[in-house]
Scaffold this motif. Structure first.
Motif, PDB file in Angstrom:
ATOM      1  N   VAL A   1     -80.701 -72.103  93.318  1.00  0.00           N
ATOM      2  CA  VAL A   1     -80.053 -71.207  94.271  1.00  0.00           C
ATOM      3  C   VAL A   1     -78.593 -71.128  93.838  1.00  0.00           C
ATOM      4  CG1 VAL A   1     -79.425 -70.777  96.678  1.00  0.00           C
ATOM      5  CG2 VAL A   1     -81.632 -71.831  96.124  1.00  0.00           C
ATOM      6  N   ALA A   2     -78.200 -69.973  93.320  1.00  0.00           N
ATOM      7  CA  ALA A   2     -76.852 -69.784  92.775  1.00  0.00           C
ATOM      8  C   ALA A   2     -76.028 -69.004  93.794  1.00  0.00           C
ATOM      9  CB  ALA A   2     -76.917 -69.049  91.446  1.00  0.00           C
ATOM     10  N   VAL A   3     -75.058 -69.677  94.376  1.00  0.00           N
ATOM     11  CA  VAL A   3     -74.287 -69.122  95.490  1.00  0.00           C
ATOM     12  C   VAL A   3     -72.845 -68.894  95.083  1.00  0.00           C
ATOM     13  CG1 VAL A   3     -73.397 -69.637  97.791  1.00  0.00           C
ATOM     14  CG2 VAL A   3     -75.745 -70.216  97.221  1.00  0.00           C
ATOM     15  N   ASP A   4     -72.305 -67.767  95.500  1.00  0.00           N
ATOM     16  CA  ASP A   4     -70.876 -67.519  95.334  1.00  0.00           C
ATOM     17  C   ASP A   4     -70.442 -66.582  96.451  1.00  0.00           C
ATOM     18  OD1 ASP A   4     -68.943 -68.091  92.690  1.00  0.00           O
ATOM     19  OD2 ASP A   4     -68.227 -66.482  93.991  1.00  0.00           O
ATOM     20  N   ILE A   5     -69.174 -66.666  96.840  1.00  0.00           N
ATOM     21  CA  ILE A   5     -68.683 -65.776  97.890  1.00  0.00           C
ATOM     22  C   ILE A   5     -68.187 -64.454  97.313  1.00  0.00           C
ATOM     23  CG2 ILE A   5     -68.126 -67.579  99.554  1.00  0.00           C
ATOM     24  CD1 ILE A   5     -65.238 -67.433  98.675  1.00  0.00           C
ATOM     25  N   SER A   6     -68.211 -64.320  95.980  1.00  0.00           N
ATOM     26  CA  SER A   6     -67.784 -63.078  95.333  1.00  0.00           C
ATOM     27  C   SER A   6     -68.992 -62.283  94.850  1.00  0.00           C
ATOM     28  CB  SER A   6     -66.864 -63.382  94.143  1.00  0.00           C
ATOM     29  OG  SER A   6     -66.667 -62.213  93.361  1.00  0.00           O
ATOM     30  N   PRO A   7     -69.359 -61.195  95.515  1.00  0.00           N
ATOM     31  CA  PRO A   7     -70.471 -60.369  95.047  1.00  0.00           C
ATOM     32  C   PRO A   7     -70.259 -59.831  93.634  1.00  0.00           C
ATOM     33  CG  PRO A   7     -69.943 -59.827  97.322  1.00  0.00           C
ATOM     34  CD  PRO A   7     -68.853 -60.733  96.827  1.00  0.00           C
ATOM     35  N   LYS A   8     -69.006 -59.559  93.263  1.00  0.00           N
ATOM     36  CA  LYS A   8     -68.745 -59.027  91.924  1.00  0.00           C
ATOM     37  C   LYS A   8     -69.060 -60.064  90.843  1.00  0.00           C
ATOM     38  CE  LYS A   8     -65.270 -55.561  93.179  1.00  0.00           C
ATOM     39  NZ  LYS A   8     -63.863 -55.116  93.006  1.00  0.00           N
ATOM     40  N   LEU A   9     -68.717 -61.320  91.078  1.00  0.00           N
ATOM     41  CA  LEU A   9     -69.059 -62.364  90.109  1.00  0.00           C
ATOM     42  C   LEU A   9     -70.572 -62.570  90.060  1.00  0.00           C
ATOM     43  CD1 LEU A   9     -66.281 -65.079  90.608  1.00  0.00           C
ATOM     44  CD2 LEU A   9     -66.448 -63.309  88.851  1.00  0.00           C
ATOM     45  N   LEU A  10     -71.241 -62.455  91.200  1.00  0.00           N
ATOM     46  CA  LEU A  10     -72.693 -62.587  91.225  1.00  0.00           C
ATOM     47  C   LEU A  10     -73.360 -61.474  90.425  1.00  0.00           C
ATOM     48  CD1 LEU A  10     -73.351 -63.605  94.940  1.00  0.00           C
ATOM     49  CD2 LEU A  10     -73.663 -65.040  92.922  1.00  0.00           C
ATOM     50  N   ASP A  11     -72.807 -60.279  90.476  1.00  0.00           N
ATOM     51  CA  ASP A  11     -73.340 -59.172  89.679  1.00  0.00           C
ATOM     52  C   ASP A  11     -73.258 -59.492  88.188  1.00  0.00           C
ATOM     53  OD1 ASP A  11     -73.959 -57.664  91.898  1.00  0.00           O
ATOM     54  OD2 ASP A  11     -72.157 -56.404  91.794  1.00  0.00           O
ATOM     55  N   ILE A  12     -72.124 -60.059  87.779  1.00  0.00           N
ATOM     56  CA  ILE A  12     -71.958 -60.434  86.372  1.00  0.00           C
ATOM     57  C   ILE A  12     -72.954 -61.526  86.002  1.00  0.00           C
ATOM     58  CG2 ILE A  12     -70.374 -61.495  84.700  1.00  0.00           C
ATOM     59  CD1 ILE A  12     -68.067 -60.201  86.336  1.00  0.00           C
ATOM     60  N   ALA A  13     -73.099 -62.520  86.878  1.00  0.00           N
ATOM     61  CA  ALA A  13     -74.021 -63.625  86.611  1.00  0.00           C
ATOM     62  C   ALA A  13     -75.450 -63.121  86.468  1.00  0.00           C
ATOM     63  CB  ALA A  13     -73.935 -64.659  87.734  1.00  0.00           C
ATOM     64  N   ALA A  14     -75.869 -62.221  87.347  1.00  0.00           N
ATOM     65  CA  ALA A  14     -77.231 -61.694  87.293  1.00  0.00           C
ATOM     66  C   ALA A  14     -77.472 -60.909  86.009  1.00  0.00           C
ATOM     67  CB  ALA A  14     -77.485 -60.809  88.510  1.00  0.00           C
ATOM     68  N   LYS A  15     -76.480 -60.156  85.562  1.00  0.00           N
ATOM     69  CA  LYS A  15     -76.623 -59.377  84.327  1.00  0.00           C
ATOM     70  C   LYS A  15     -76.680 -60.281  83.098  1.00  0.00           C
ATOM     71  CE  LYS A  15     -74.374 -55.257  86.207  1.00  0.00           C
ATOM     72  NZ  LYS A  15     -73.130 -54.441  86.250  1.00  0.00           N
ATOM     73  N   ARG A  16     -75.971 -61.404  83.138  1.00  0.00           N
ATOM     74  CA  ARG A  16     -75.935 -62.313  81.987  1.00  0.00           C
ATOM     75  C   ARG A  16     -77.160 -63.221  81.913  1.00  0.00           C
ATOM     76  NH1 ARG A  16     -69.658 -64.563  81.701  1.00  0.00           N
ATOM     77  NH2 ARG A  16     -68.678 -62.533  81.205  1.00  0.00           N
ATOM     78  N   LEU A  17     -77.864 -63.397  82.990  1.00  0.00           N
ATOM     79  CA  LEU A  17     -78.994 -64.321  82.999  1.00  0.00           C
ATOM     80  C   LEU A  17     -80.132 -63.785  82.127  1.00  0.00           C
ATOM     81  CD1 LEU A  17     -79.990 -66.970  84.396  1.00  0.00           C
ATOM     82  CD2 LEU A  17     -81.170 -65.486  86.023  1.00  0.00           C
ATOM     83  N   PRO A  18     -80.609 -64.588  81.171  1.00  0.00           N
ATOM     84  CA  PRO A  18     -81.727 -64.140  80.335  1.00  0.00           C
ATOM     85  C   PRO A  18     -82.947 -63.769  81.168  1.00  0.00           C
ATOM     86  CG  PRO A  18     -80.707 -66.092  79.397  1.00  0.00           C
ATOM     87  CD  PRO A  18     -80.100 -65.902  80.759  1.00  0.00           C
ATOM     88  N   GLU A  19     -83.650 -62.746  80.728  1.00  0.00           N
ATOM     89  CA  GLU A  19     -84.819 -62.245  81.449  1.00  0.00           C
ATOM     90  C   GLU A  19     -85.830 -63.353  81.718  1.00  0.00           C
ATOM     91  OE1 GLU A  19     -87.192 -59.620  83.429  1.00  0.00           O
ATOM     92  OE2 GLU A  19     -85.269 -59.047  82.520  1.00  0.00           O
ATOM     93  N   ALA A  20     -86.016 -64.246  80.750  1.00  0.00           N
ATOM     94  CA  ALA A  20     -87.034 -65.286  80.871  1.00  0.00           C
ATOM     95  C   ALA A  20     -86.738 -66.285  81.974  1.00  0.00           C
ATOM     96  CB  ALA A  20     -87.178 -66.020  79.539  1.00  0.00           C
ATOM     97  N   LEU A  21     -85.476 -66.328  82.447  1.00  0.00           N
ATOM     98  CA  LEU A  21     -85.086 -67.309  83.455  1.00  0.00           C
ATOM     99  C   LEU A  21     -84.973 -66.724  84.856  1.00  0.00           C
ATOM    100  CD1 LEU A  21     -82.258 -69.161  81.461  1.00  0.00           C
ATOM    101  CD2 LEU A  21     -84.666 -69.822  81.678  1.00  0.00           C
ATOM    102  N   ARG A  22     -85.152 -65.435  84.987  1.00  0.00           N
ATOM    103  CA  ARG A  22     -84.826 -64.768  86.251  1.00  0.00           C
ATOM    104  C   ARG A  22     -85.711 -65.182  87.417  1.00  0.00           C
ATOM    105  NH1 ARG A  22     -82.719 -58.763  84.267  1.00  0.00           N
ATOM    106  NH2 ARG A  22     -80.945 -59.624  83.085  1.00  0.00           N
ATOM    107  N   GLU A  23     -86.929 -65.568  87.145  1.00  0.00           N
ATOM    108  CA  GLU A  23     -87.793 -65.974  88.259  1.00  0.00           C
ATOM    109  C   GLU A  23     -87.400 -67.336  88.821  1.00  0.00           C
ATOM    110  OE1 GLU A  23     -91.450 -68.015  85.704  1.00  0.00           O
ATOM    111  OE2 GLU A  23     -91.756 -66.098  86.736  1.00  0.00           O
ATOM    112  N   ARG A  24     -86.539 -68.067  88.101  1.00  0.00           N
ATOM    113  CA  ARG A  24     -86.138 -69.402  88.556  1.00  0.00           C
ATOM    114  C   ARG A  24     -84.781 -69.417  89.249  1.00  0.00           C
ATOM    115  NH1 ARG A  24     -87.566 -72.313  83.058  1.00  0.00           N
ATOM    116  NH2 ARG A  24     -89.825 -72.391  83.202  1.00  0.00           N
ATOM    117  N   VAL A  25     -84.075 -68.298  89.273  1.00  0.00           N
ATOM    118  CA  VAL A  25     -82.727 -68.271  89.849  1.00  0.00           C
ATOM    119  C   VAL A  25     -82.643 -67.227  90.951  1.00  0.00           C
ATOM    120  CG1 VAL A  25     -80.267 -67.966  89.398  1.00  0.00           C
ATOM    121  CG2 VAL A  25     -81.734 -68.970  87.632  1.00  0.00           C
ATOM    122  N   THR A  26     -82.155 -67.662  92.105  1.00  0.00           N
ATOM    123  CA  THR A  26     -81.895 -66.761  93.227  1.00  0.00           C
ATOM    124  C   THR A  26     -80.395 -66.695  93.445  1.00  0.00           C
ATOM    125  OG1 THR A  26     -83.985 -67.348  94.303  1.00  0.00           O
ATOM    126  CG2 THR A  26     -82.295 -66.319  95.678  1.00  0.00           C
TER     127      THR A  26
END
Length: 220
Positions: free
Chosen positions: A84-109
């Motif tokens: 569970v990856a939490v941040d109070i900045s939606p803009k940083l979360l957008d960057i984090a989601a874009k950088r996360l490899p496709e193969a790992l996306r089902e393991r990160v919320t």
């Protein structure tokens, strides 16, 4: 300044003028020599924090509190954790989601939330890199104790109480900070430990040019 006001200032800063700076700092983009030392220090601190957790986290639920652009969340997911990856900045979360490899996306919320919110649930471990550095000792200890009721292990970093950082802290309080970054509040393990109900361990201090931070581990 109380926890709510500080949290609001941190949110405004990281979701505003600091977004691109933070994106560059946490990438391979060219940066100044000063920021290069900060990048190196942050990379080292990330390694130190992650070294406190097992290499195999299969089945573990881990909170990345203040995940920023997501480097720790990605590594935790590679180790098999449900993150569970939490941040109070939606803009940083957008960057984090874009950088996360496709193969790992089902393991990160990814979620925009207060890192201490009870609504996030319980975890096998919590990691927090430089996301707790803006809060006073009383607020920090109170929230860490509450978090410890939901996890047996919290590995986090703080700005240490060195003479230089303390001088900068007190000097900064003399000037208005309307358009500047939030003030770091230096802490020591010796000061925090009596305020906590769990066992606090000082792990390692990382110093790299303009970056200085201490890794601590709180065991419930």
């Amino acid at each position: 300044m109380d926890y709510g006001a500080t949290r609001s200032r941190v949110e405004s800063y990281f979701d505003g003028t600091a977004t691109q700076v933070w994106a560059d700092l946490t990438s391979d983009a060219p940066v100044s020599k000063v920021r290069a030392t900060v990048r190196a220090g942050r990379d080292r601190m990330r390694d130190v924090i992650l070294s406190r957790l097992p290499d195999d986290l299969t089945g573990a639920r881990v909170l990345d509190a203040g995940c920023g652009t997501g480097a720790k969340a990605a590594e935790l997911a590679r180790r098999g954790a449900d993150v569970v990856a939490v941040d109070i900045s939606p803009k940083l979360l957008d960057i984090a989601a874009k950088r996360l490899p496709e193969a790992l996306r089902e393991r990160v919320t990814f979620t925009a939330e207060d890192m201490f919110s009870p609504a996030l649930g319980s975890f096998d471990a919590v990691v927090a890199q430089d996301s707790m550095i803006y809060y006073g000792a009383s607020d920090l200890a109170r929230h860490l104790d509450a978090l410890s009721s939901r996890t047996p292990r919290t590995v986090f970093s703080v700005a240490p109480r060195t003479p230089l950082l303390m001088a900068m802290f007190w000097a900064g309080k003399a000037f208005p900070r309307k358009d500047r970054s939030p003030t770091m509040v230096p802490h020591s393990a010796a000061d925090l430990a009596p305020r906590l109900s769990g066992a606090l361990i000082e792990v390692e201090r990382v110093t790299s040019g303009f970056y200085i931070s201490t890794c601590l581990e709180l065991r419930a």
